[in-house]
Design a protein around this motif. Structure first.
Motif, short mmCIF file in Angstrom:
data_model
loop_
_atom_site.label_atom_id
_atom_site.label_comp_id
_atom_site.label_asym_id
_atom_site.label_seq_id
_atom_site.Cartn_x
_atom_site.Cartn_y
_atom_site.Cartn_z
N THR A 1 29.13 44.92 48.31
CA THR A 1 29.27 43.54 48.77
C THR A 1 28.75 42.65 47.65
OG1 THR A 1 28.63 44.37 50.91
CG2 THR A 1 28.83 42.00 50.70
N VAL A 2 29.44 41.57 47.43
CA VAL A 2 29.02 40.73 46.32
C VAL A 2 29.20 39.26 46.71
CG1 VAL A 2 31.24 40.59 45.13
CG2 VAL A 2 29.14 40.59 43.79
N GLY A 3 28.35 38.43 46.13
CA GLY A 3 28.49 37.00 46.35
C GLY A 3 29.76 36.51 45.67
N ARG A 4 30.35 35.43 46.20
CA ARG A 4 31.66 35.09 45.67
C ARG A 4 31.61 34.61 44.23
NH1 ARG A 4 32.69 29.26 48.48
NH2 ARG A 4 30.75 29.49 49.59
N GLU A 5 30.45 34.05 43.80
CA GLU A 5 30.40 33.54 42.43
C GLU A 5 30.49 34.68 41.43
OE1 GLU A 5 28.06 33.43 44.71
OE2 GLU A 5 26.65 34.86 43.85
N ALA A 6 30.17 35.92 41.87
CA ALA A 6 30.13 37.02 40.91
C ALA A 6 31.39 37.87 40.93
CB ALA A 6 28.93 37.90 41.19
N ILE A 7 32.38 37.50 41.74
CA ILE A 7 33.53 38.41 41.89
C ILE A 7 34.32 38.52 40.59
CG2 ILE A 7 35.02 36.63 42.94
CD1 ILE A 7 35.05 40.41 43.69
N VAL A 8 34.40 37.42 39.85
CA VAL A 8 35.14 37.47 38.59
C VAL A 8 34.45 38.44 37.63
CG1 VAL A 8 35.96 36.13 36.64
CG2 VAL A 8 36.01 35.16 38.92
N GLU A 9 33.12 38.38 37.64
CA GLU A 9 32.34 39.28 36.79
C GLU A 9 32.60 40.74 37.19
OE1 GLU A 9 30.72 38.35 34.22
OE2 GLU A 9 30.16 40.44 33.83
N VAL A 10 32.61 41.00 38.50
CA VAL A 10 32.88 42.35 38.99
C VAL A 10 34.27 42.79 38.55
CG1 VAL A 10 33.23 43.72 41.08
CG2 VAL A 10 31.34 42.13 40.96
N GLY A 11 35.24 41.89 38.71
CA GLY A 11 36.60 42.22 38.30
C GLY A 11 36.65 42.58 36.83
N ARG A 12 35.89 41.84 36.01
CA ARG A 12 35.91 42.10 34.57
C ARG A 12 35.33 43.48 34.28
NH1 ARG A 12 33.74 37.55 32.74
NH2 ARG A 12 35.80 36.57 32.75
N VAL A 13 34.25 43.81 34.97
CA VAL A 13 33.63 45.13 34.77
C VAL A 13 34.64 46.23 35.08
CG1 VAL A 13 31.92 46.72 35.71
CG2 VAL A 13 31.27 44.39 35.14
N PHE A 14 35.32 46.08 36.19
CA PHE A 14 36.28 47.11 36.57
C PHE A 14 37.44 47.15 35.59
CE2 PHE A 14 34.30 47.10 40.84
CZ PHE A 14 34.17 48.47 40.98
N ARG A 15 37.87 45.99 35.14
CA ARG A 15 39.01 46.01 34.24
C ARG A 15 38.63 46.69 32.93
NH1 ARG A 15 42.27 41.16 31.46
NH2 ARG A 15 40.47 41.26 30.10
N GLU A 16 37.43 46.40 32.46
CA GLU A 16 37.04 47.01 31.20
C GLU A 16 36.86 48.51 31.34
OE1 GLU A 16 33.96 44.37 29.89
OE2 GLU A 16 35.57 42.92 29.52
N ALA A 17 36.54 48.97 32.55
CA ALA A 17 36.41 50.41 32.76
C ALA A 17 37.76 51.07 33.00
CB ALA A 17 35.48 50.67 33.93
N GLY A 18 38.84 50.29 32.92
CA GLY A 18 40.18 50.87 33.07
C GLY A 18 40.63 51.01 34.51
N TYR A 19 40.03 50.24 35.40
CA TYR A 19 40.44 50.33 36.80
C TYR A 19 41.54 49.33 37.08
CZ TYR A 19 36.58 53.38 38.00
OH TYR A 19 35.74 54.44 38.09
N MET A 20 42.33 49.64 38.14
CA MET A 20 43.34 48.67 38.54
C MET A 20 42.92 48.08 39.88
SD MET A 20 46.36 51.02 40.01
CE MET A 20 46.08 52.45 41.02
N LEU A 21 43.47 46.91 40.15
CA LEU A 21 43.25 46.30 41.46
C LEU A 21 44.30 46.89 42.39
CD1 LEU A 21 41.84 44.22 43.22
CD2 LEU A 21 43.47 42.55 42.43
N GLU A 22 43.83 47.79 43.23
CA GLU A 22 44.79 48.54 44.04
C GLU A 22 45.24 47.73 45.25
OE1 GLU A 22 44.72 53.11 44.87
OE2 GLU A 22 43.33 52.10 46.16
N MET A 23 44.29 47.01 45.83
CA MET A 23 44.61 46.31 47.07
C MET A 23 43.72 45.09 47.16
SD MET A 23 44.07 47.77 50.88
CE MET A 23 42.47 47.03 51.13
N LEU A 24 44.25 44.04 47.73
CA LEU A 24 43.43 42.86 47.99
C LEU A 24 43.89 42.31 49.32
CD1 LEU A 24 42.86 39.94 45.48
CD2 LEU A 24 42.98 39.59 47.91
N THR A 25 42.98 42.13 50.21
CA THR A 25 43.38 41.53 51.47
C THR A 25 42.17 40.81 52.06
OG1 THR A 25 44.47 41.93 53.57
CG2 THR A 25 42.88 43.57 52.87
#
Ligand code: SF4
Lengths: 158, 174, 375
Positions: free
Chosen positions: A34-58
């Motif tokens: 669970t993450v605060g909304r201000e940090a979601i972009v940061e989380v997304g960046r971490v995952f992207r740099e680790a080679g992850y894809m955004l599988e689902m968003l709802t």
């Protein structure tokens, strides 16, 4: 393996991120956060740099219980699954930063979440309805839209 | 034929035609035309959802709708004379279906294939917001084929019924 | 020449918008594309979807888990068997229900037959889009044989509802088993014929080789899955990566190619049909006797409060079900993560720069099913 631990370290660096204890196999996920909304972009960046894809968003309409909407992001990598479900809790009616700059797929996923549940995404390049008819003024997946479940069950021969 | 006053000398062709109406009213000819029409229906290439796959199957090698003169699928509405509504009509699609129907030249017919186009089929429930519950809410339908999806044989049967209807012309009784 | 280019670069005069669809024979249903063109070349493309939105997710919230059972096969009607059995498997996992061995094997056989029939239909329509009518007639011939087999066991040709929570509704007959074995033998021969008929065809090769290349970085950006991903050289398949059911007991290869153009996507699918047949044959050989329904099925299907995610490999890629339960018999929310939604959203990036005529082959090659995108 080092990749996964690097990811864990990077995630641990994000202050508002809380990771739940090891989820059970039924949830289909390897990590729940669970993450605060201000940090979601940061989380997304971490995952992207680790080679992850955004599988689902709802999104989930939790206004009845918590007066809030949950935006659920699910990141996964190619290969043996390492699925991380990241949840952002937003008070109803408020916006979440968009991930459209990080992931191409977020563009449509966010449009869909907006269309279906009325969650707004800040910084989205083109946040318009995607599935419903033109000129629609409703968000169909909100719990107060449509009929009560009992009535529908009766009609469906339930 | 009844006598009509001669049209003004400077009338355009269009005005002439409007004033005079069809030049000949021959039931025999009309019947003959209907016989021809019934045996060469040109459906519109137009699939909406699952039922469209069965429509394709009906047109393909095994069921071969061409045996009944109706295998010439036309991609353009302007060349087609029967619209097979195969699939769910969503509210977003509704105006498009109407526009396509208006583009088709008369005489034209419509077949509602599958539960969805009859009354919403499996997607009908109180509070349904996304679909048009029944094709006849937007265009006039001649033949209804129930099923989800109807088998290709059913579609062929529907086409044969449409043929009967066309052949009977004004004498058609439900 | 230089002058011509000079004139052509006069933006306002030479570019125009073209609307393609929603009724267009090559958009496979009701997709609409808004293309910004300069001559024959595409400057930008925006797929407009939703013309077949049928509110599956809202329906899920209005009925109980059992009543939702007919829906998944209508979400993607070409791999309906995979979807409906996948939904059963998701619920079984959530409530912890064991499925008898025999049912598991039959599920695999039906799933793989369904995959072949889906790929066959794609094969026919793809070539039809490119102007070849004959392959369409060939592949429907074979497809009908599969539909007959599945019709025999499930009672429907397209929108199957064969799975139940805890097993299957009918046991298979000997006719089905013999017919399937016979089909596999005959279909091998047919595949070779297809190869002779199509793969070496010069026009076909010219229209597909090097056309619609998806750059490898798109895979991560857009979450591409299925044959499109495998044509990029990544051997990724849910059946192998996170085996569901009993897929870990079978030997099969994951065909890959590297060029990621339309031609490669074509070859990957052809090779996949071959692999599906291998799986079917292994399953036929190992099919055990026994019951087809679990003994104790709870009268009330109500997963414990929580969130579940379950993924299967449909003919188009990763199909995931995100199920949120509040402990009652009615789902709180079911979100369907469908593969074509992600695959189609790449078109905004892939189409610009290509020729208008190639749009048809590119769209055909990613194999979209519109109701699955719009849900
Ligand atoms: S009637 Fe059934 S098969 Fe036909 S479009 Fe509707 S849901 Fe699909």
């Amino acid at each position: 393996m080092s990749e996964a631990s690097g990811l864990a370290a990077a995630l641990a660096g994000i202050a508002s991120l809380k990771t739940a204890e090891a989820p059970d196999a039924k949830s289909g996920c390897q990590g729940l956060h669970t993450v605060g909304r201000e940090a979601i972009v940061e989380v997304g960046r971490v995952f992207r740099e680790a080679g992850y894809m955004l599988e689902m968003l709802t999104a989930l309409d939790m206004r009845a219980a918590e007066q809030a909407m949950h935006v659920v992001y699910q990141f996964n990598r190619f290969g043996a699954p390492d699925r991380h479900r990241v949840r952002v809790v937003v008070p109803a009616g408020e916006a979440v930063p968009s991930l459209a700059d990080l992931f191409g797929s977020a563009n449509w996923y966010e449009r869909e979440a907006f269309d279906m549940l009325g969650v707004r995404f800040d910084g989205h390049p083109y946040l318009v309805r995607i599935l419903t008819e033109e000129g629609a003024d409703y968000h169909p997946l909100l719990k107060d839209f449509g009929v009560a479940p009992a009535a529908a069950e009766e009609a469906a021969g339930g | 034929m009844k006598e009509t006053p001669p049209p003004p000398a400077n009338a355009t062709t269009e005005e002439l035609l409007t004033q005079l109406g069809p030049l000949v009213h021959l039931d025999v000819l009309e019947n003959l035309l209907n016989q021809a029409r019934a045996r060469s229906l040109w459906p519109l290439t137009f699939g909406l959802a699952c039922c469209a796959i069965e429509m394709m199957a009906a047109g393909a090698s095994r069921f071969d709708m061409d045996r009944f003169g109706s295998g010439v699928f036309r991609p353009s509405a302007r060349q087609a004379d029967v619209m097979i509504l195969a699939g769910t009509i969503s509210r977003k699609m509704g105006p498009v279906v109407k526009a396509l129907w208006d583009q088709m030249p008369s005489p034209k017919w419509a077949i509602a294939m599958g539960g969805c186009t009859i009354d919403g089929g499996p997607f009908k429930y109180p509070g349904q917001y996304a679909i048009v519950e029944g094709a006849d809410k937007i265009i006039p339908v001649d033949v209804y084929i129930p099923g989800c999806p109807p088998r290709p044989e059913a579609l062929i049967n529907g086409l044969l019924m449409l043929e009967q209807k066309i052949k009977a012309g004004k004498k058609f009784h439900v | 020449m230089a002058e011509l280019i000079q004139i052509a670069s006069d933006e306002d005069r030479d570019t125009f918008y073209l609307n393609m669809g929603p009724q267009h024979p090559s958009t496979h249903g009701v997709l609409r594309l808004r293309l910004h063109l300069k001559g024959e070349r595409i400057l930008s493309a925006e797929p407009i979807i939703g013309y077949s939105h049928r509110a599956h997710e809202k329906m899920a919230e209005n009925r109980n888990y059992i009543q939702f059972l007919p829906n998944p096969s209508r979400v993607d009607y070409l791999s309906g068997m995979i979807y409906s059995i996948g939904y059963c498997q998701a619920i079984e996992k959530a409530i912890g229900l064991e499925v008898p061995e025999r049912a598991e094997y039959i599920r695999v056989i039906c799933n793989e037959l369904n995959r072949i029939s889906s790929h066959l239909l794609w094969f026919g329509t793809f070539l039809l889009d490119l102007g070849g009518v004959t392959p369409f007639l060939y592949c429907f011939d074979d497809r009908e044989k599969i539909l007959d087999l599945l019709d025999l066991v499930s009672g429907s040709r397209l929108t199957y509802c064969y799975g139940r929570f805890g097993g299957l509704v009918n046991d298979v007959t000997d006719d089905f088993l013999e017919g399937t074995a016979r089909f596999c033998t005959a279909f091998r021969e047919r595949l070779r014929e297809y190869d002779r008929l199509v793969t070496q065809n010069v026009i076909f090769r010219n229209r597909t080789i090097g056309v619609g290349v998806m750059r490898p970085e798109l895979a991560q950006q857009f979450g591409i899955t299925g044959p499109c991903l495998r044509a990029m050289g990544m051997a990724r398949d849910v059946r192998r990566d996170e085996p569901y059911g009993i897929y870990d007991r079978f030997e099969f290869d994951i065909p890959t190619r590297t060029a990621s153009d339309c031609f490669d996507r074509y070859l990957v699918r052809i090779a996949e049909m071959e692999q599906s047949m291998r799986i079917v044959e292994q399953a036929l050989a190992k099919l055990p006797d026994g019951p087809i329904m679990a003994k104790k099925i709870p009268r009330k299907i109500a997963p414990a409060k929580g969130e579940y995610y379950f993924a299967v490999e449909s003919a188009r890629g990763h199909f995931g079900m995100f199920i949120v339960s509040d402990g009652s018999e009615i789902p709180y929310r079911i979100h369907l993560r469908t593969p074509s939604f992600a695959n189609l959203s790449t078109m905004r990036t892939v189409l610009p720069g290509t020729l208008l005529a190639d749009t048809v082959s590119i769209l055909g090659s990613i194999d979209i099913v519109l109701p699955e995108i719009d849900r």
